[in-house]
Every structure is written in C-alpha cells, then in structure tokens.
Design a protein around this motif. Structure first.
Motif, PDB file in Angstrom:
ATOM      1  N   THR A  59       0.839  -1.193   0.000  1.00 34.64           N
ATOM      2  CA  THR A  59       0.000   0.000   0.000  1.00 34.64           C
ATOM      3  C   THR A  59       0.876   1.245   0.000  1.00 34.64           C
ATOM      4  O   THR A  59       1.993   1.233   0.514  1.00 34.64           O
ATOM      5  CB  THR A  59      -0.929   0.020   1.222  1.00 34.64           C
ATOM      6  N   TYR A  60       0.349   2.303  -0.588  1.00 35.67           N
ATOM      7  CA  TYR A  60       1.112   3.541  -0.745  1.00 35.67           C
ATOM      8  C   TYR A  60       0.342   4.704  -0.133  1.00 35.67           C
ATOM      9  O   TYR A  60      -0.899   4.699  -0.073  1.00 35.67           O
ATOM     10  CB  TYR A  60       1.386   3.810  -2.232  1.00 35.67           C
ATOM     11  N   SER A  61       1.091   5.704   0.290  1.00 32.15           N
ATOM     12  CA  SER A  61       0.474   6.905   0.866  1.00 32.15           C
ATOM     13  C   SER A  61       0.105   7.893  -0.226  1.00 32.15           C
ATOM     14  O   SER A  61      -0.009   9.093   0.013  1.00 32.15           O
ATOM     15  CB  SER A  61       1.441   7.567   1.851  1.00 32.15           C
ATOM     16  N   LYS A 324       8.400  -1.244  -6.934  1.00 38.83           N
ATOM     17  CA  LYS A 324       8.093  -1.465  -5.520  1.00 38.83           C
ATOM     18  C   LYS A 324       7.652  -0.178  -4.847  1.00 38.83           C
ATOM     19  O   LYS A 324       6.789  -0.177  -3.967  1.00 38.83           O
ATOM     20  CB  LYS A 324       9.312  -2.055  -4.810  1.00 38.83           C
ATOM     21  N   ALA A 325       8.253   0.954  -5.260  1.00 38.12           N
ATOM     22  CA  ALA A 325       7.909   2.250  -4.675  1.00 38.12           C
ATOM     23  C   ALA A 325       6.633   2.831  -5.256  1.00 38.12           C
ATOM     24  O   ALA A 325       6.169   3.889  -4.817  1.00 38.12           O
ATOM     25  CB  ALA A 325       9.065   3.228  -4.875  1.00 38.12           C
ATOM     26  N   GLY A 326       6.059   2.170  -6.255  1.00 35.01           N
ATOM     27  CA  GLY A 326       4.836   2.676  -6.866  1.00 35.01           C
ATOM     28  C   GLY A 326       5.080   3.711  -7.942  1.00 35.01           C
ATOM     29  O   GLY A 326       4.170   4.470  -8.300  1.00 35.01           O
ATOM     30  N   GLY A 327       6.303   3.753  -8.474  1.00 37.76           N
ATOM     31  CA  GLY A 327       6.638   4.708  -9.514  1.00 37.76           C
ATOM     32  C   GLY A 327       6.606   4.083 -10.898  1.00 37.76           C
ATOM     33  O   GLY A 327       6.269   2.903 -11.067  1.00 37.76           O
ATOM     34  N   GLY A 372       7.131 -10.028 -21.501  1.00 37.46           N
ATOM     35  CA  GLY A 372       7.274 -10.030 -22.956  1.00 37.46           C
ATOM     36  C   GLY A 372       6.536 -11.186 -23.596  1.00 37.46           C
ATOM     37  O   GLY A 372       5.396 -11.502 -23.249  1.00 37.46           O
ATOM     38  N   ASN A 373       7.211 -11.827 -24.526  1.00 36.75           N
ATOM     39  CA  ASN A 373       6.627 -12.982 -25.216  1.00 36.75           C
ATOM     40  C   ASN A 373       6.975 -14.296 -24.521  1.00 36.75           C
ATOM     41  O   ASN A 373       6.768 -15.372 -25.087  1.00 36.75           O
ATOM     42  CB  ASN A 373       7.102 -13.027 -26.674  1.00 36.75           C
ATOM     43  N   LEU A 374       7.497 -14.211 -23.279  1.00 35.89           N
ATOM     44  CA  LEU A 374       7.934 -15.411 -22.569  1.00 35.89           C
ATOM     45  C   LEU A 374       6.920 -15.883 -21.527  1.00 35.89           C
ATOM     46  O   LEU A 374       6.604 -17.061 -21.450  1.00 35.89           O
ATOM     47  CB  LEU A 374       9.278 -15.155 -21.882  1.00 35.89           C
ATOM     48  N   PHE A 375       6.437 -14.965 -20.704  1.00 35.06           N
ATOM     49  CA  PHE A 375       5.530 -15.339 -19.622  1.00 35.06           C
ATOM     50  C   PHE A 375       4.717 -14.111 -19.229  1.00 35.06           C
ATOM     51  O   PHE A 375       4.949 -13.013 -19.736  1.00 35.06           O
ATOM     52  CB  PHE A 375       6.286 -15.904 -18.416  1.00 35.06           C
ATOM     53  N   ARG A 376       3.776 -14.276 -18.313  1.00 38.26           N
ATOM     54  CA  ARG A 376       2.889 -13.169 -17.950  1.00 38.26           C
ATOM     55  C   ARG A 376       3.664 -12.070 -17.225  1.00 38.26           C
ATOM     56  O   ARG A 376       4.679 -12.310 -16.574  1.00 38.26           O
ATOM     57  CB  ARG A 376       1.734 -13.655 -17.074  1.00 38.26           C
ATOM     58  N   ALA A 377       3.129 -10.866 -17.325  1.00 34.77           N
ATOM     59  CA  ALA A 377       3.787  -9.699 -16.755  1.00 34.77           C
ATOM     60  C   ALA A 377       3.618  -9.639 -15.241  1.00 34.77           C
ATOM     61  O   ALA A 377       2.657 -10.168 -14.675  1.00 34.77           O
ATOM     62  CB  ALA A 377       3.221  -8.426 -17.376  1.00 34.77           C
ATOM     63  N   PHE A 378       4.564  -9.006 -14.596  1.00 32.15           N
ATOM     64  CA  PHE A 378       4.523  -8.693 -13.168  1.00 32.15           C
ATOM     65  C   PHE A 378       3.311  -7.805 -12.902  1.00 32.15           C
ATOM     66  O   PHE A 378       3.054  -6.843 -13.620  1.00 32.15           O
ATOM     67  CB  PHE A 378       5.816  -7.975 -12.798  1.00 32.15           C
ATOM     68  N   GLY A 379       2.545  -8.107 -11.859  1.00 35.71           N
ATOM     69  CA  GLY A 379       1.342  -7.348 -11.547  1.00 35.71           C
ATOM     70  C   GLY A 379       1.557  -6.327 -10.446  1.00 35.71           C
ATOM     71  O   GLY A 379       2.642  -5.743 -10.303  1.00 35.71           O
ATOM     72  N   ASN A 380       0.537  -6.118  -9.620  1.00 39.29           N
ATOM     73  CA  ASN A 380       0.645  -5.168  -8.517  1.00 39.29           C
ATOM     74  C   ASN A 380       1.630  -5.688  -7.482  1.00 39.29           C
ATOM     75  O   ASN A 380       1.550  -6.851  -7.070  1.00 39.29           O
ATOM     76  CB  ASN A 380      -0.721  -4.958  -7.854  1.00 39.29           C
ATOM     77  N   PRO A 381       2.565  -4.845  -7.017  1.00 33.89           N
ATOM     78  CA  PRO A 381       3.569  -5.315  -6.057  1.00 33.89           C
ATOM     79  C   PRO A 381       2.940  -5.856  -4.778  1.00 33.89           C
ATOM     80  O   PRO A 381       1.992  -5.282  -4.230  1.00 33.89           O
ATOM     81  CB  PRO A 381       4.397  -4.056  -5.785  1.00 33.89           C
TER      82      PRO A 381
END
Length: 603
Positions: A59-61, A324-327, A372-381
């Motif tokens: 969660t972020y402020s 990770k920092a939400g940027g 990319g074309n390899l596997f699913r993308a990273f989602g919400n941290p």
C-alpha cells in the motif's frame, strides 16, 4: 529423464524420544518406538530465508503510477520503429511489451517531427506514435520547442494534441519540455500556460514535468509549489553514472536509491500540497547504467559494461525498486549506441558477434518483469522480503516472483515461504545466464510448491523469475498401491507413509537388511517433486530414489550420500513413470527406516 536436486533448509524442533530401540533383529510384531512430539506444522516448520505474501499488496500513501515498466523511443538509428527498415526493431519491442514509450516530438510549424537533437526530419510525429501503438504500447509525447527542448508555446502544444487526435491517434500522456536550462520559476510559468492550453484542447490527457536532468529535490519541490495544482505526474531523470564511473559493486549497491527517491518525492508532495499525492504520479523519465560510455571506465570504446550481464542485473534491480515504490520507470532508450535496448550500430554489434536490433543485456533485465513474449507480466507489487545477502526479491499479487542475485561471484539458494499459494502449485522458473548476456532468459525448469514452500538455486549475477501457474500437481502417493520390504506392525504399515499425516503416523522397517518402500501408480505418470519426511530424530543420510516401469528393473534417479535435512525435497522432471521406490541398502543402514510421509508429486 532428468533429476535436479533442490533441498529445503529446515528447522527441526526438539523431539521427545522414548524407549529407543537399536536391535535390528527384533520381531516384526514388536512395536517400534513411540512417535516424537511435533509442533503445529510438524517437521514441515521449514526455516526459509525468503517470505512472500501474494495476498497482501503493498500500500502507498499516494497514487501508484500505471505502466511501471516503460521505455523511450530516441528516434535515432536507421532501423527505428518508424523507419522504412524498422520491422525488426518493432518486433523486438513488441516482444518486450513495455507499457509506455516516451518519444520527443515538436509542432515545427505544422510539419510535426522528432524534437531530438539530430533526430530525423523525414519521419512524421504521427508515424512515430503509430509505430509505438503498433507494438502494443502507449506513447508519451515529450514536447519540444521550435529551437530547443523548452521554448514551447501554448498554441504549439495545443496544436500537437489536436494533431494526433484528429488523425485518429490520440495521445493520453505528455511531458512538457526536457531537462530545462532555465530557472524553475521560469519553467513553471511556461508549464502552467502550456498545461492550460493543452487541457482546453483535451481535458482527458495527462501532463507532467519538469523532466529534470537529475534528482534535485529542491527543484522538484519548487515545481510542486508553483505547478502542483495542475500537474498529473512529476518527472525527473536519474542515470547511475556519466561524469565518472562507479565500480560494479557500488553501482549495484546504489540501485535502492531509485526507490528511496520516489518515496521521498511522495512525502514532499504530501507536505507541500496535502492531498495532491493521491493524484500526482511519479516517474523516472530516463534511467540507464550511464548517460554516456565516456565515463572514464577503461573498457572497449569506454564503459563496455553495457554489454555485460551486470547490465541485466542492474537494470532488473532498478526496475524492481521503481515498481516497488509505486513509480514508473522509463529506460533510455530503444536505440542510442550502448544505451539502447537493442544494438543500433553494426560496428558495435559485430564486435560482440551480434546483429543490428539484437537485444542488449538490459533488455532482458526488463523482460524478467514485463514477461514479454515469454511469460505473464509482473502485476501489482506484493509484500516480500529476504535475508539473503546481495539478493533482492520482488513479488506481485498475480503470483510472480522476481529474484535478483547481485552477488558477482556467489550462487545462493533461496528457500521461499509463500502465502496465498495452493499446495501442489506448479511453478515455472525462468533465468538469465551471466555467461551469455545476449541470450534470452530460458525456462530452466518447473517445480512444485509443497505447503507454500519451494527452493531453488540463484547463480551469481543473474535474475530469476518464478511464475506460479494454474496447474496443480497431485500427491500421487495418496492413490497409489504401497508395498515395502517389511514393517513392524499394522500400525506402521506401508500405507502410513501415504496417508497425508505428517504428525502421528509412519512406516517403519527395523528388521530387513535392504529396506524399501514402493509405490505403484497403475500407469505411467509425470513426476515433478519428491518429498521425504522422517520422524524428527531419525532421518536417513544415505539412500536412493529409484524408478521403474515393470517393478523389477530399477533406475537410480537420486543417489543421496550426505542428507542432513528433514524433510528433504527434490524437484525432478520424470515422464511415464509407473513405479517409484525409496531404497536403503544394507551397507547404508545403521538402524530402522522411519518415514512419516513419502510424497510423490505430479500428474
């Protein structure tokens, strides 16, 4: 078939040992010693070095930026995505699947072209934006002025908004100027008038600035004071080096700076303009290993570490910290000599046995997050931490884990305790290769999580991505037919090693010379994981795991001579296996065999 040994480090609690017997010749019907007392999870209370909670998003402020993994189109290079020969580069970026690409564009009296210094004048702005969208990404136009990056008029900026909208290629994200060579007060006066004109043209667009050349908190604070009531996002640039060079170790140790800066900016926004942190996103508009190769490093044509696997690891680390920092982070750039995601120049490419538009090492660092074309993308941290030295862990709520081993020489073994993962989940493992920096990440195996736990080796200077799949392996032992060399009595029969009970039942043979426990699955099965769980105080140190298709002729899959772990887990890749057995030879047997569970996971 192949077997890869992966062991779980474990924490074994204090065992209460009652009536210990040592006589191998005692009658089979005499009770074996009582079971030791166990804790809440029995001897599955593993001592992991890494924890992940997929159910707990960070969660972020303030607001979290969209498209955390993004890039830049420099408009340089004869093979750029909008150039006539840009098909290969376009395919390369399509396969990377970054979210946004910044691209420098100016109105130029209606002849809309690149605003990059020395950029092409024969390719239209519409062609660049169209090419970006054709890769599956979104464009972010960095508005340039008539004679430099920052002499921008409100009318020119509004004209650009309408130009793309009227040509059927509306642009949502905009940056006003680039690395302004003026006071912040002067820049903000320009920004505010340009912002208002652009919003009048299209109120739905997102506009940011001031695109500072480096992290300057005083400058960013002044921007928030003067333009924060308008700005949709704040933009600054950060290169690891350029004026001089850093050592490998120092460069890797400082990657956390990007995360710290974003957190500090968010806190500053909250302080200066309370509530604005909930709408103003934060982006690193440009980042890379160095803003030039001529930083003093004594390599081939300057800093040749751009062409080394350290660039992969460094890039993944920076991207992870920003996310990770939400940027949002924009790597610079697609094509620009050594700074490119791909090779721009044939002379550079040929020196490393590559071709123009082949991927550079940093490309793969980003791909370990983007998928990319390899596997699913990273989602919400999601929340994650590790006690391993020089190792970073990043997790997402869609059940990706990225681990960066920044140690330059030492391989490390990660033991993960994951919350929110189904028992028996199959996990695909992808890794970069530190000896082959220009080779794409490879799927190096599939492993099975047991009660949320799994373990794997992280080679030095590599990035590893774990993808928890929707496939669920089954404990094939539960439905198998179990036979054994012998057993003490009915309470300690072979079936007790496959009843799913790790606390109060066991199979024990303390009579026969060669001791074995065998499963018959009835037909050929695929096996992914084997788990041996002994009574706490009596694990075997020497044994074999064997497989067979007829129950007569056996093949050694695992030969263990120094086991000091309980439970012990092995990730394997076995196909069409009907029989599996645990085997302890007479020469390796000093007492009984006492197995709480002999698990065989697969399908």
């Amino acid at each position: 078939m192949s077997c890869k040994k992966i062991c779980f480090p474990v924490m074994v609690g204090m065992a209460i040992i009652l009536g210990c017997r040592k006589n191998n010749q005692e009658p089979m019907l005499v009770n074996d010693r009582p079971l030791a007392a166990k804790g809440k999870l029995g001897n599955r209370a593993l001592a992991g070095n890494t924890t992940v909670n997929f159910t707990q998003a960070i969660t972020y402020s303030g607001v979290k930026a969209v498209y955390p993994f993004s890039g830049t189109i420099s408009t340089y290079g004869a093979t750029g995505i909008a150039q006539p020969g840009g098909a290969t580069q376009s395919a390369r970026l399509t396969n990377l699947k970054l979210g946004l690409y910044r691209v420098p564009i100016k109105w130029n009296g209606g002849n809309v072209i690149s605003s990059a210094a020395g950029g092409p004048t024969n390719i239209s702005g519409l062609a660049w934006v169209t090419a970006i969208k054709n890769t599956g990404s979104e464009p972010m136009v960095v508005i340039g002025g008539a004679t430099n990056d920052n002499d921008i008029t409100p009318s020119d900026a509004a004209n650009l908004v309408n130009y793309f909208k009227n040509n059927g290629m509306p642009v949502k994200y905009w940056v006003v100027g680039n690395e302004p060579g003026m006071t912040m007060d002067e820049y903000c006066a320009m920004f505010n008038t340009v912002f208002d004109a652009m919003k009048n043209a299209d109120a739905s667009i997102k506009i940011g600035g001031p695109a500072l050349a480096w992290f300057d908190m005083n400058g960013l604070r002044r921007f928030i004071q003067l333009s924060g009531s308008r700005a949709d996002f704040i933009d600054y640039h950060h290169y690891a080096m350029g004026v001089s060079f850093l050592s490998d170790e120092q460069a890797l140790s400082e990657t956390v700076s990007w995360e710290n800066e974003i957190n500090a900016i968010r806190a500053m926004i909250t302080s200066e303009l309370p509530g604005a942190e909930n709408r103003i996103e934060i982006q690193v508009g440009e980042y890379n290993w160095s803003w030039r190769t001529a930083n003093g490093y004594p390599g081939w044509n300057g800093d040749d570490r751009f062409y080394n696997s350290i660039a992969t690891v460094w890039g993944a680390s920076v991207a992870g910290h920003i996310a990770k920092a939400g940027g949002r982070g924009h790597q610079y750039a697609d094509l620009n000599g050594a700074l490119g995601l791909t090779f721009e120049k044939a002379s550079d490419a040929s020196n490393f046995g590559r071709s123009v538009n082949d991927a550079m090492p940093l490309y793969y660092g980003l791909q370990m997050f983007s998928g990319g074309n390899l596997f699913r993308a990273f989602g919400n941290p999601a929340t994650a931490s590790t006690t391993l030295s020089n190792v970073e862990v990043y997790a997402s709520t869609n059940k990706n884990i990225v681990m960066v081993n920044k140690d330059l020489t030492a391989s490390q073994t990660v033991s993960v305790d994951a919350t929110g993962i189904t028992n028996g989940s199959v996990i695909d493992v992808w890794q970069t290769n530190n000896a082959q920096p220009f080779s794409a990440p490879q799927k190096v195996g599939s492993i099975v999580a047991s009660n949320g736990w799994f373990s794997y080796d992280l080679p030095a200077k590599t990035v590893t991505t774990f993808i928890v799949t929707t496939s669920i392996a089954q404990n094939l032992a539960l439905t198998s037919t179990a036979t054994a060399s012998g057993y003490v009595n009915a309470a300690e029969s072979p079936d007790k090693a496959k009843d799913g009970n790790t606390s109060t039942t066991k199979w024990c043979d303390n009579v026969n010379h060669d001791k074995w426990l065998q499963y018959d699955f009835g037909s050929g099965r695929t096996i992914k994981k084997i788990v041996l769980d002994w009574e706490d105080w009596d694990k075997n140190t020497k044994y074999k795991i064997q497989t067979s298709n007829d129950g007569i002729n056996w093949t050694d899959c695992i030969v263990e001579n120094i086991n000091d772990t309980d439970p012990r887990s092995y990730d394997v890749n076995l196909s069409n296996i009907r029989y599996v057995r645990f085997f302890v030879a007479q020469a390796d047997d000093t007492d009984a065999v006492r197995l709480m569970e002999f698990e065989v996971w697969g399908n």
